[in-house]
Design an enzyme around this catalytic site. Structure first.
Site, PDB file in Angstrom:
ATOM      1  N   ALA A  33      -8.097  37.069 -22.071  1.00  0.00           N
ATOM      2  CA  ALA A  33      -6.857  37.700 -22.536  1.00  0.00           C
ATOM      3  C   ALA A  33      -5.694  36.885 -22.002  1.00  0.00           C
ATOM      4  O   ALA A  33      -5.809  36.241 -20.945  1.00  0.00           O
ATOM      5  CB  ALA A  33      -6.793  39.130 -22.011  1.00  0.00           C
TER       6      ALA A  33
ATOM      7  N   GLU B 136     -12.119  38.508 -14.037  1.00  0.00           N
ATOM      8  CA  GLU B 136     -11.070  39.526 -13.908  1.00  0.00           C
ATOM      9  C   GLU B 136     -10.911  40.038 -12.480  1.00  0.00           C
ATOM     10  O   GLU B 136      -9.826  40.474 -12.080  1.00  0.00           O
ATOM     11  CB  GLU B 136     -11.364  40.719 -14.837  1.00  0.00           C
ATOM     12  CG  GLU B 136     -11.224  40.409 -16.318  1.00  0.00           C
ATOM     13  CD  GLU B 136     -12.493  39.883 -16.976  1.00  0.00           C
ATOM     14  OE1 GLU B 136     -13.421  39.462 -16.247  1.00  0.00           O
ATOM     15  OE2 GLU B 136     -12.554  39.898 -18.211  1.00  0.00           O
TER      16      GLU B 136
ATOM     17  N   GLU C  82     -16.322  37.898 -23.656  1.00  0.00           N
ATOM     18  CA  GLU C  82     -16.587  39.159 -24.368  1.00  0.00           C
ATOM     19  C   GLU C  82     -16.516  38.976 -25.893  1.00  0.00           C
ATOM     20  O   GLU C  82     -17.260  39.626 -26.627  1.00  0.00           O
ATOM     21  CB  GLU C  82     -15.602  40.222 -23.882  1.00  0.00           C
ATOM     22  CG  GLU C  82     -15.932  40.627 -22.446  1.00  0.00           C
ATOM     23  CD  GLU C  82     -14.826  41.424 -21.779  1.00  0.00           C
ATOM     24  OE1 GLU C  82     -13.691  40.904 -21.706  1.00  0.00           O
ATOM     25  OE2 GLU C  82     -15.093  42.554 -21.356  1.00  0.00           O
TER      26      GLU C  82
ATOM     27  N   GLY D 121     -12.061  37.876 -21.590  1.00  0.00           N
ATOM     28  CA  GLY D 121     -12.115  38.303 -22.995  1.00  0.00           C
ATOM     29  C   GLY D 121     -12.792  37.282 -23.886  1.00  0.00           C
ATOM     30  O   GLY D 121     -13.314  37.630 -24.945  1.00  0.00           O
TER      31      GLY D 121
END
Ligand code: COA
Length: 280
Positions: free
Chosen positions: A88, A154, A134, A131
């Protein structure tokens, strides 16, 4: 409906078979190489538009998601590293509170990718972090270059993964390895990712495109109806216990006996010919 245009993702269509009009493979490139293709709000909304287009465009049969290659660096500057997606966009975390994030997740691009009814492949060349890991896990298959690295860093931001790693990464690599990755934030090499089941294939960077396209073409040559039933059945099993999952599979298997493509496939096998699917 033509492919939605955007500044942050590119969509190219490639024929499944150049000699026959049997549909296309959509190659979707997340295009922010100067920021290692990090997922900002624009990318997320472009991905959702892409998913809507894929679902409403029957001739798109297979989707490949990848990240743009680095640009040539300005003189005197170092080149940016190769990335699938480095997570992200962290700059968008500044000043955000829980309610902002809840709104963002209510219409979640990674869930939209996961819910594509057609086969999806992540083509990974470089960092697939947070992300990005993911997004890769939300595809059905992952093919990576040998210089790729996967991770859920993270923890170093005081966070945990938020786009499904606790579920989809854990389904691929198991509880112990997921906990190690989430707790340490350390990266896993492509070779290790292959060994632990996070990626399906690893190859040299120069072979990545052809290796991925070959699999996409092979998948795209099957009946789209049967592919869709296969994907939906495995997905339903993920959401149920073993007994219910086996029952769902038996019903899906039985239902295909009423399909034209089962007749075509079985007849072609018995005649030693190539099936020409009704649902190309
Ligand atoms: N969000 C926003 N920007 C990011 C980013 C992210 N997740 N990952 C990389 N970038 C940006 C960097 O800020 C840098 O921008 P700049 O050149 O304008 O300063 C550019 O991408 C290149 O990254 P850089 O850190 O300089 O490359 P590197 O080779 O030194 O390190 C990484 C590569 C992947 C190790 C490092 O960028 C990194 O740790 N990224 C964050 C990964 C992460 O925590 N992801 C999870 C987010 S929830």
């Amino acid at each position: 409906m033509s492919a939605p245009t955007s500044e942050v993702i590119l969509i190219e269509e490639h024929p499944i078979n150049p000699d026959q009009d049997v549909g296309s493979i959509a190659l979707v490139t997340i295009d922010r190489p100067d920021k290692l293709n990090a997922l900002n709000a624009d990318v997320m909304s472009a991905l959702k538009a892409m998913v809507a287009w894929v679902e409403s465009t029957p001739h798109v049969r297979v989707v490949i998601i990848t990240g743009a290659q680095p640009n040539d660096p300005p003189e005197g500057k170092r080149a940016k590293p190769n990335a699938f997606v480095a997570g992200a966009d962290i700059t968008e975390f500044v000043g955000k509170k829980s309610d902002d994030i809840r709104v963002m997740f209510a219409d979640n691009a990674v869930e939209a990718l996961w819910n594509i009814s057609k086969p999806t492949i992540a083509m990974v060349d470089g960092f697939a972090l947070g992300g990005g890991c993911e997004v890769a896990c939300s595809c059905d298959v992952r093919i990576a270059s040998d210089r790729s690295r996967f991770g859920t860093p993270e923890i170093n931001l005081g966070l945990i993964p938020g786009y499904g790693a606790t579920q989809r990464l854990a389904n691929l690599v198991g509880y112990g390895k997921t906990m190690e990755m989430i707790f340490t934030g350390e990266m896993v090499s492509a070779e290790e990712a292959h060994r632990i089941g996070l990626v399906n294939k690893v190859c040299a960077p120069d072979d990545l495109f052809e290796t991925t396209m070959a699999m996409a073409r092979l998948i795209g040559s099957k009946s789209s109806n049967t592919l869709g039933v296969g994907k939906a059945t495995v997905r339903a099993a993920l959401d149920s216990g073993l007994t219910e999952g086996v029952a769902i599979e038996a019903e899906a298997f039985a239902s295909l006996f009423d399909s034209k493509d089962k007749e075509i496939g079985v007849t072609a096998f018995l005649n030693r010919s190539t099936p020409e699917w009704k649902h190309q």
